[in-house]
Write an enzyme that holds these catalytic residues in place. Structure first.
Site, PDB file in Angstrom:
ATOM      1  N   TYR A   1      -2.183  -0.272  -1.149  1.00  0.00           N
ATOM      2  CA  TYR A   1      -3.532   0.010  -1.662  1.00  0.00           C
ATOM      3  C   TYR A   1      -3.824   1.517  -1.585  1.00  0.00           C
ATOM      4  O   TYR A   1      -4.323   2.108  -2.554  1.00  0.00           O
ATOM      5  CB  TYR A   1      -4.532  -0.791  -0.822  1.00  0.00           C
TER       6      TYR A   1
ATOM      7  N   LYS B   1      -4.557   4.033  -4.677  1.00  0.00           N
ATOM      8  CA  LYS B   1      -5.830   4.762  -4.760  1.00  0.00           C
ATOM      9  C   LYS B   1      -5.596   6.278  -4.745  1.00  0.00           C
ATOM     10  O   LYS B   1      -6.345   7.028  -5.392  1.00  0.00           O
ATOM     11  CB  LYS B   1      -6.763   4.335  -3.624  1.00  0.00           C
TER      12      LYS B   1
END
Ligand code: NAI
Length: 243
Positions: free
Chosen positions: A151, A155
């Protein structure tokens, strides 16, 4: 009504931050295309938006679905001015235990998903010589997080994508910015242990977790004419958590 006459697409608009952004854009006068992975998934959001809002399918993990959604919006509403890349997933795991699939799925949706939507959305925006692209990154993409290597990498990648798109399309009247929320009360964070919730509350200068509306207000500002000289930036919306 600073967004009157603007047509917006919000991905993952069925709930949470995406729903709040769709409502806020509509309240400011935009016609909002509320996208969801499943048919009918964003019907409730579109009904709550009113103002000519539509509900449609857009699975950002599938290039054909993205292209079809953007074609549908331009045909049925006459153009596209604002793209909010909100949809995202988590598949948290410590790196030693993370499967290739968990890595690939999160990178494919959270990072390549934004590449897919931007690539399809810049055509109608270039025609208008006006566009706003807003990518939902995270403070985790700036500072990293144990158990979220996939993640955080996605990002962080979104930040590089944001800056590159800002440089590539700036002369066409298109801005591209990222919002990096801290901890916002949504389904995504609903399983946070109480201990962590208390720690965030006591560390954040604001003394609370964020709300979807906190993030939505930032998105409507970045979508407005008033933000036309802001591009390639990452706006941290975390109540001072990472100060
Ligand atoms: P959420 O889990 O409540 O909603 C995510 C939405 O994305 C859902 O509507 C879901 O159906 C949709 N979605 C998932 N996969 C999709 C796909 N392949 N195609 C299209 N839509 C898909 O999440 P939340 O909390 O509202 O987060 C929204 C965005 O904000 C995400 O990108 C998330 O990473 C980011 N964010 C959230 C934070 C938080 O504390 N809640 C903090 C920092 C960033």
């Amino acid at each position: 009504m600073s967004l009157e006459g603007r047509i917006a697409l919000v991905t993952g608009a069925s709930r949470g931050i995406g729903r709040a952004i769709a409502l806020a854009l509509a309240a400011d006068g935009a016609v909002v295309a509320c996208a969801s992975t499943k048919p009918g998934g964003a019907d409730e959001t579109a009904a709550a938006c009113g103002n000519g809002a539509m509900s449609l399918v857009c699975n950002i993990g599938d290039t054909e679905s993205v292209t079809a959604a953007i074609d549908q919006i331009t045909k049925e509403r006459g153009g596209l001015h604002i793209l909010v890349n909100n949809a995202g997933i988590t598949k948290d795991q410590l790196l030693m235990r993370m499967s290739d699939e968990e890595w690939d799925d999160v990178i494919d949706v959270n990072l390549k998903g934004a590449f897919r939507t931007i690539k399809a959305a810049v055509r109608p925006m270039m025609k208008e010589r006006w566009g706003r692209i807003i990518n939902l990154t995270s403070i985790v993409g700036i500072g990293g997080q144990a158990g979220q290597a996939n993640y955080a990498a996605a990002k962080a990648g979104l930040i590089g994508l944001t800056k590159s798109v800002a440089k590539e399309f700036g002369s066409r009247g298109i801005t591209c910015n990222a919002i990096a929320p801290g901890f916002i009360e949504t389904d995504m964070t609903s399983s946070l242990p109480d201990e962590m919730r208390d720690k965030i509350t006591s560390t954040a200068a604001a003394g609370r977790l964020g709300t979807p509306e906190d993030v939505a207000a930032t998105a409507t500002f970045l979508a407005s004419d008033g933000a036309s000289y802001i591009t390639g930036q990452v706006l941290v919306v975390d109540g001072g958590l990472t100060l």
